[in-house]
Design a protein around this motif. Structure first.
Motif, PDB file in Angstrom:
ATOM      1  N   LEU A  35       0.841  -1.202   0.000  1.00 37.04           N
ATOM      2  CA  LEU A  35       0.000   0.000   0.000  1.00 37.04           C
ATOM      3  C   LEU A  35       0.872   1.247   0.000  1.00 37.04           C
ATOM      4  N   ASP A  36       1.931   1.223   0.797  1.00 35.54           N
ATOM      5  CA  ASP A  36       2.814   2.391   0.889  1.00 35.54           C
ATOM      6  C   ASP A  36       3.664   2.538  -0.375  1.00 35.54           C
ATOM      7  N   SER A  37       3.899   1.456  -1.088  1.00 31.50           N
ATOM      8  CA  SER A  37       4.646   1.557  -2.353  1.00 31.50           C
ATOM      9  C   SER A  37       3.815   2.288  -3.400  1.00 31.50           C
ATOM     10  N   GLY A  40       3.422   6.052  -1.389  1.00 30.43           N
ATOM     11  CA  GLY A  40       4.441   6.590  -0.476  1.00 30.43           C
ATOM     12  C   GLY A  40       5.810   6.066  -0.869  1.00 30.43           C
ATOM     13  N   ASP A  41       6.592   5.668   0.130  1.00 38.59           N
ATOM     14  CA  ASP A  41       7.953   5.208  -0.155  1.00 38.59           C
ATOM     15  C   ASP A  41       8.158   3.726   0.158  1.00 38.59           C
ATOM     16  N   GLY A  42       7.053   3.022   0.410  1.00 36.35           N
ATOM     17  CA  GLY A  42       7.151   1.563   0.531  1.00 36.35           C
ATOM     18  C   GLY A  42       7.838   1.055   1.782  1.00 36.35           C
ATOM     19  N   ASP A  43       7.780   1.810   2.863  1.00 34.35           N
ATOM     20  CA  ASP A  43       8.433   1.323   4.085  1.00 34.35           C
ATOM     21  C   ASP A  43       7.463   1.071   5.242  1.00 34.35           C
ATOM     22  N   HIS A  44       6.180   1.321   5.044  1.00 32.17           N
ATOM     23  CA  HIS A  44       5.269   1.300   6.197  1.00 32.17           C
ATOM     24  C   HIS A  44       5.196  -0.070   6.888  1.00 32.17           C
ATOM     25  N   GLY A  45       5.104  -1.130   6.092  1.00 30.70           N
ATOM     26  CA  GLY A  45       5.041  -2.479   6.684  1.00 30.70           C
ATOM     27  C   GLY A  45       6.306  -2.798   7.455  1.00 30.70           C
ATOM     28  N   HIS A  46       7.424  -2.465   6.870  1.00 32.85           N
ATOM     29  CA  HIS A  46       8.721  -2.707   7.506  1.00 32.85           C
ATOM     30  C   HIS A  46       8.847  -1.877   8.793  1.00 32.85           C
ATOM     31  N   ASN A  47       8.450  -0.622   8.721  1.00 33.22           N
ATOM     32  CA  ASN A  47       8.492   0.251   9.905  1.00 33.22           C
ATOM     33  C   ASN A  47       7.672  -0.334  11.052  1.00 33.22           C
ATOM     34  N   MET A  48       6.456  -0.730  10.732  1.00 30.48           N
ATOM     35  CA  MET A  48       5.545  -1.244  11.763  1.00 30.48           C
ATOM     36  C   MET A  48       6.064  -2.564  12.337  1.00 30.48           C
ATOM     37  N   GLY A  84       9.824   6.643  10.486  1.00 28.68           N
ATOM     38  CA  GLY A  84       8.939   7.270   9.506  1.00 28.68           C
ATOM     39  C   GLY A  84       8.076   8.331  10.159  1.00 28.68           C
ATOM     40  N   ALA A  85       7.044   8.735   9.433  1.00 32.24           N
ATOM     41  CA  ALA A  85       6.094   9.690   9.993  1.00 32.24           C
ATOM     42  C   ALA A  85       5.179   8.981  10.984  1.00 32.24           C
ATOM     43  N   SER A  86       4.919   7.704  10.710  1.00 31.31           N
ATOM     44  CA  SER A  86       3.894   7.014  11.490  1.00 31.31           C
ATOM     45  C   SER A  86       4.357   6.653  12.902  1.00 31.31           C
ATOM     46  N   GLY A  87       5.672   6.455  13.111  1.00 31.08           N
ATOM     47  CA  GLY A  87       6.161   6.059  14.438  1.00 31.08           C
ATOM     48  C   GLY A  87       5.813   7.067  15.518  1.00 31.08           C
ATOM     49  N   ARG A 124       0.112  16.598  16.803  1.00 33.46           N
ATOM     50  CA  ARG A 124       1.495  16.245  16.465  1.00 33.46           C
ATOM     51  C   ARG A 124       1.725  16.230  14.945  1.00 33.46           C
ATOM     52  N   GLY A 125       0.726  15.719  14.200  1.00 36.76           N
ATOM     53  CA  GLY A 125       0.859  15.609  12.746  1.00 36.76           C
ATOM     54  C   GLY A 125       0.432  16.874  12.005  1.00 36.76           C
ATOM     55  N   LYS A 126      -0.024  17.868  12.749  1.00 33.13           N
ATOM     56  CA  LYS A 126      -0.578  19.093  12.137  1.00 33.13           C
ATOM     57  C   LYS A 126      -1.560  18.705  11.039  1.00 33.13           C
ATOM     58  N   SER A 127      -2.409  17.751  11.380  1.00 32.25           N
ATOM     59  CA  SER A 127      -3.313  17.184  10.384  1.00 32.25           C
ATOM     60  C   SER A 127      -4.724  17.112  10.949  1.00 32.25           C
ATOM     61  N   GLU A 128      -5.649  16.827  10.073  1.00 34.21           N
ATOM     62  CA  GLU A 128      -7.047  16.689  10.501  1.00 34.21           C
ATOM     63  C   GLU A 128      -7.693  15.586   9.683  1.00 34.21           C
ATOM     64  N   THR A 133      -5.102  10.212   5.955  1.00 32.06           N
ATOM     65  CA  THR A 133      -4.112   9.717   6.923  1.00 32.06           C
ATOM     66  C   THR A 133      -4.842   8.818   7.920  1.00 32.06           C
ATOM     67  N   MET A 134      -4.064   8.285   8.853  1.00 27.68           N
ATOM     68  CA  MET A 134      -4.624   7.423   9.903  1.00 27.68           C
ATOM     69  C   MET A 134      -5.751   8.101  10.679  1.00 27.68           C
ATOM     70  N   LEU A 135      -5.785   9.436  10.682  1.00 26.90           N
ATOM     71  CA  LEU A 135      -6.871  10.147  11.380  1.00 26.90           C
ATOM     72  C   LEU A 135      -8.224   9.830  10.762  1.00 26.90           C
ATOM     73  N   MET A 186      -5.704   2.778  -0.971  1.00 27.22           N
ATOM     74  CA  MET A 186      -5.985   2.905   0.459  1.00 27.22           C
ATOM     75  C   MET A 186      -4.764   3.486   1.178  1.00 27.22           C
ATOM     76  N   ASP A 187      -5.012   4.351   2.157  1.00 23.46           N
ATOM     77  CA  ASP A 187      -3.929   4.898   2.961  1.00 23.46           C
ATOM     78  C   ASP A 187      -3.332   3.798   3.854  1.00 23.46           C
ATOM     79  N   PRO A 188      -2.023   3.570   3.775  1.00 24.34           N
ATOM     80  CA  PRO A 188      -1.421   2.486   4.556  1.00 24.34           C
ATOM     81  C   PRO A 188      -1.600   2.626   6.067  1.00 24.34           C
ATOM     82  N   GLY A 189      -1.413   3.835   6.595  1.00 24.55           N
ATOM     83  CA  GLY A 189      -1.577   4.026   8.039  1.00 24.55           C
ATOM     84  C   GLY A 189      -3.007   3.738   8.488  1.00 24.55           C
ATOM     85  N   SER A 190      -3.963   4.051   7.619  1.00 22.67           N
ATOM     86  CA  SER A 190      -5.371   3.764   7.938  1.00 22.67           C
ATOM     87  C   SER A 190      -5.623   2.263   7.985  1.00 22.67           C
TER      88      SER A 190
HETATM   89  P1  ADP Z   1       6.584   7.760   6.029  1.00 17.78           P
HETATM   90  O1  ADP Z   1       5.402   8.451   5.396  1.00 17.78           O
HETATM   91  O2  ADP Z   1       7.508   8.701   6.725  1.00 17.78           O
HETATM   92  O3  ADP Z   1       7.278   6.845   5.070  1.00 17.78           O
HETATM   93  P2  ADP Z   1       5.140   5.502   7.097  1.00 17.78           P
HETATM   94  O4  ADP Z   1       5.192   4.963   5.720  1.00 17.78           O
HETATM   95  O5  ADP Z   1       5.574   4.565   8.185  1.00 17.78           O
HETATM   96  O6  ADP Z   1       5.978   6.842   7.208  1.00 17.78           O
HETATM   97  O7  ADP Z   1       3.670   5.939   7.466  1.00 17.78           O
HETATM   98  C1  ADP Z   1       2.822   6.560   6.540  1.00 17.78           C
HETATM   99  C2  ADP Z   1       1.453   6.763   7.183  1.00 17.78           C
HETATM  100  O8  ADP Z   1       1.550   7.722   8.233  1.00 17.78           O
HETATM  101  C3  ADP Z   1       0.432   7.315   6.224  1.00 17.78           C
HETATM  102  O9  ADP Z   1      -0.221   6.263   5.541  1.00 17.78           O
HETATM  103  C4  ADP Z   1      -0.523   8.098   7.130  1.00 17.78           C
HETATM  104  O10 ADP Z   1      -1.593   7.292   7.579  1.00 17.78           O
HETATM  105  C5  ADP Z   1       0.349   8.451   8.304  1.00 17.78           C
HETATM  106  N1  ADP Z   1       0.692   9.880   8.306  1.00 17.78           N
HETATM  107  C6  ADP Z   1       1.690  10.484   7.628  1.00 17.78           C
HETATM  108  N2  ADP Z   1       1.720  11.810   7.894  1.00 17.78           N
HETATM  109  C7  ADP Z   1       0.702  12.058   8.768  1.00 17.78           C
HETATM  110  C8  ADP Z   1       0.194  13.227   9.443  1.00 17.78           C
HETATM  111  N3  ADP Z   1       0.751  14.432   9.273  1.00 17.78           N
HETATM  112  N4  ADP Z   1      -0.880  13.064  10.266  1.00 17.78           N
HETATM  113  C9  ADP Z   1      -1.444  11.857  10.449  1.00 17.78           C
HETATM  114  N5  ADP Z   1      -1.003  10.729   9.853  1.00 17.78           N
HETATM  115  C10 ADP Z   1       0.039  10.819   9.020  1.00 17.78           C
END
Ligand code: ADP
Ligand code: MG
Length: 208
Positions: A35-37, A40-48, A84-87, A124-128, A133-135, A186-190
């Protein structure tokens, strides 16, 4: 879900839950990375996977703490190891939950703590909500909890919300760099949040 919230978590429960979540994340790492590939940059599964493995490796020490402290320690571990951003965002969610939850939360106390934790992720994410995103899944979970949904209802809300991110244009996070091309995935964090929610609900159901 009412009764389980009033039951004290003992160390064995907490350790068991951490092990379950770590195995779940490992099982789904490739899916999350795919999903992240796409957007995004394809690291979300590995990060988690890395973060939840680190959590599992520390689960004896974490589980020995009272619930609030255990959550704070788990959140800190996720901040340090997921990356990553998600940690930092998952870590903030769990740490804030730990700060707010109290030792034997009833359902209302849990719901209040959970919403504060989600708000802390947004800060923290300056997001809504609505930015893909996961929000987009965390807020619907908070809403379902407030509406009195049972575990299955919360899981349905989380899965539907993750699915609904497919059609959303990303305006936060790495996927936002793709503009219109972020639509249709689909958003990977979601997806991670929905997966974790299903496993936590299942765990809660079993210990009733
Ligand atoms: P990175 O984006 O740094 O590679 P990950 O791939 O581990 O980090 O995580 C990406 C996920 O993080 C996204 O799918 C999204 O759900 C979540 N995310 C990224 N930026 C934000 C943000 N500012 N607010 C909320 N969630 C975010
Ligand atoms: Mg990524």
């Amino acid at each position: 879900m009412d009764r389980l919230m009033t039951k004290t978590f003992d160390p064995a429960d907490i350790k068991d839950l951490i092990g379950t979540l770590s195995a779940l994340v490992a099982d789904h790492a490739d899916e999350l990375t795919a999903l992240d590939s796409a957007i995004g940059d394809g690291d979300h599964g590995h990060n988690m996977k890395r973060g939840f493995e680190a959590l599992a490796a520390d689960s004896d020490a974490i589980a020995a703490k009272p619930l609030g402290e255990a959550l704070k320690a788990a959140g800190m571990k996720l901040v340090m190891t997921v990356g990553g951003a998600s940690g930092p965002l998952f870590g903030t969610l769990v740490m804030t939950l730990g700060k707010e939850i109290g030792e034997t939360p009833d359902r209302t106390a849990f719901n209040t703590a959970f919403r504060k934790a989600v708000d802390s992720v947004a800060a923290r994410g300056k997001s809504e909500k609505g930015q893909k995103t996961m929000l987009d899944v965390l807020y619907p979970i908070a809403d379902a909890l407030d509406a009195g949904a049972d575990g299955a209802g919360v899981v349905r809300a989380a899965n539907a919300a993750a699915e609904a991110t497919v059609s959303v244009l990303a305006t936060r996070g790495r996927a936002s760099f793709l503009g219109e091309r972020s639509v249709g995935h689909m958003d990977p964090g979601s997806r991670s949040v929905a997966l974790l929610t299903a496993a936590i609900a299942d765990f809660m159901e079993k210990r009733r």
